[in-house]
Scaffold this motif. Structure first.
Motif, PDB file in Angstrom:
ATOM      1  N   THR A  13       3.543  -1.338  10.234  1.00 21.52           N
ATOM      2  CA  THR A  13       2.523  -1.120   9.216  1.00 21.52           C
ATOM      3  C   THR A  13       1.248  -0.552   9.795  1.00 21.52           C
ATOM      4  OG1 THR A  13       1.788  -3.416   9.503  1.00 21.52           O
ATOM      5  CG2 THR A  13       3.445  -2.973   7.804  1.00 21.52           C
ATOM      6  N   GLY A  14       1.144  -0.400  11.091  1.00 23.01           N
ATOM      7  CA  GLY A  14      -0.061   0.128  11.701  1.00 23.01           C
ATOM      8  C   GLY A  14       0.211   0.597  13.104  1.00 23.01           C
ATOM      9  N   GLY A  16      -0.530  -0.744  15.918  1.00 21.85           N
ATOM     10  CA  GLY A  16      -0.075  -1.789  16.844  1.00 21.85           C
ATOM     11  C   GLY A  16       1.439  -1.919  16.892  1.00 21.85           C
ATOM     12  N   GLU A  48      -1.582  -4.488  19.950  1.00 20.57           N
ATOM     13  CA  GLU A  48      -0.249  -4.553  19.387  1.00 20.57           C
ATOM     14  C   GLU A  48      -0.141  -5.541  18.232  1.00 20.57           C
ATOM     15  OE1 GLU A  48       2.523  -3.158  23.207  1.00 20.57           O
ATOM     16  OE2 GLU A  48       2.762  -5.160  22.338  1.00 20.57           O
ATOM     17  N   ASN A  49      -0.906  -6.643  18.314  1.00 20.16           N
ATOM     18  CA  ASN A  49      -0.802  -7.624  17.224  1.00 20.16           C
ATOM     19  C   ASN A  49      -1.877  -7.446  16.156  1.00 20.16           C
ATOM     20  OD1 ASN A  49      -3.187  -8.899  18.165  1.00 20.16           O
ATOM     21  ND2 ASN A  49      -2.029 -10.325  19.467  1.00 20.16           N
ATOM     22  N   GLY A  50      -2.665  -6.366  16.270  1.00 20.67           N
ATOM     23  CA  GLY A  50      -3.627  -6.040  15.231  1.00 20.67           C
ATOM     24  C   GLY A  50      -4.961  -6.742  15.350  1.00 20.67           C
ATOM     25  N   ARG A  51      -5.190  -7.505  16.413  1.00 25.85           N
ATOM     26  CA  ARG A  51      -6.463  -8.213  16.566  1.00 25.85           C
ATOM     27  C   ARG A  51      -7.565  -7.315  17.113  1.00 25.85           C
ATOM     28  NH1 ARG A  51      -5.467 -13.660  19.792  1.00 25.85           N
ATOM     29  NH2 ARG A  51      -7.696 -13.851  19.334  1.00 25.85           N
ATOM     30  N   HIS A  53      -8.784  -2.998  17.534  1.00 20.70           N
ATOM     31  CA  HIS A  53      -8.511  -1.620  17.127  1.00 20.70           C
ATOM     32  C   HIS A  53      -8.699  -0.706  18.320  1.00 20.70           C
ATOM     33  CE1 HIS A  53      -7.889   1.485  14.110  1.00 20.70           C
ATOM     34  NE2 HIS A  53      -8.842   2.189  14.711  1.00 20.70           N
ATOM     35  N   ALA A  80      -3.809   4.879  13.358  1.00 19.48           N
ATOM     36  CA  ALA A  80      -5.022   4.221  13.860  1.00 19.48           C
ATOM     37  C   ALA A  80      -6.265   4.688  13.114  1.00 19.48           C
ATOM     38  CB  ALA A  80      -5.176   4.497  15.352  1.00 19.48           C
TER      39      ALA A  80
END
Length: 274
Positions: A13-14, A16, A48-51, A53, A80
């Protein structure tokens, strides 16, 4: 020369999950990739885990260390929130004049042996005169430009009935398709894989072709042509360090004679006085 008008990429979804997918595909640990990309493993884990940017520069560094195809590097940047970095310039654009000129010289220099230029979906963008020899007898509907090299090779109305080692060559082409799908899983490429994978085997095709003259050094393409057998070895050349999506997906495929009889025939076909 004539210029003619699976798994796919890691999903998420992103940026990451996409980066994690590429890292896992390359079988690299976070620590190893972080060292190569000059960032901390902690920061990479957060990306990778979205925490966290990533910066535009970090995305490009990670993509380079992961050997991500140029088209997919743009996908990472878009995920990104950044603009694409690599342009996608049509081959007939004036800015490509020097590249086209170089391709024309390469194709002409390979005569009297067949050579062609493919895009990332195996469409033939350019070819030299000698390729016409291989395409003799192929149904016209398969040759409307830009025609697809894999479809022409495996279609029942294409080269398939003339390929003596059809099962071997089919396996080779399907493997190439699968490898390309691993890198760039376009919709067109997935459709092509499904289509050609379902083609029937030519009637009377042998279970395994026995090549005269002993074991070959590489898989040959053995083709019936006007009562004789032509045997070829193929090579594929790509551009190093491409900075354009179009250029990154171009491949020059050349066919070399695998025996003296094929060499003599190709030379005599090009110059009947030989």
């Amino acid at each position: 020369m004539t210029i003619m008008a699976g798994m796919g990429s890691p999903t998420g979804t992103g940026v990451g999950p996409l980066l994690r997918g590429w890292r896992e595909r390359r079988q690299l640990s976070q620590q190893h990739l972080a060292l190569r990309a000059d960032c901390s493993a902690r920061h990479l884990s957060f990306v990778e885990n979205g925490r966290s940017h990533p910066s535009r520069e970090l995305v490009l560094r990670l993509a380079e260390q992961l050997d991500v195809p140029v088209r997919e590097r743009n996908t990472l940047l878009l995920a990104a929130g950044y603009a694409p970095h690599y342009p996608e310039t049509p081959l007939d654009d004036p800015s490509m004049d020097a590249l086209r000129g170089g391709i024309e010289r390469l194709l002409a220099a390979h005569d009297p042996y067949p050579a062609l230029v493919l895009d990332g979906d195996f469409r033939v963008l350019a070819a030299n005169r000698a390729l016409g020899l291989l395409l003799d007898g192929v149904a016209p509907h398969l040759l409307r430009p830009p025609f697809n090299a894999v479809r022409v090779a495996l279609h029942p109305d294409g080269l398939a009935p003339r390929i003596l080692n059809h099962r071997q060559w089919r396996g080779h082409l399907l493997e190439r398709l699968d490898q390309q799908l691993e890198l760039v899983g376009t919709h067109q490429l997935r459709q092509l894989r499904e289509e050609v994978g379902g083609y029937p085997e030519p009637a009377g095709a042998p279970a395994e072709d026995v090549t005269e003259g002993g074991r070959p050094v590489a898989l040959p393409l053995r083709l019936r042509h006007d009562g004789r057998v032509l045997s070829f070895l193929s090579t594929v050349t790509t551009f190093g360090t491409p900075l354009d999506v179009t250029v990154s997906e171009l491949a020059l495929e050349t066919f070399l004679p695998a025996d003296a009889a094929t060499d003599r025939f190709l030379r005599s076909a090009a110059d009947p006085e030989l």
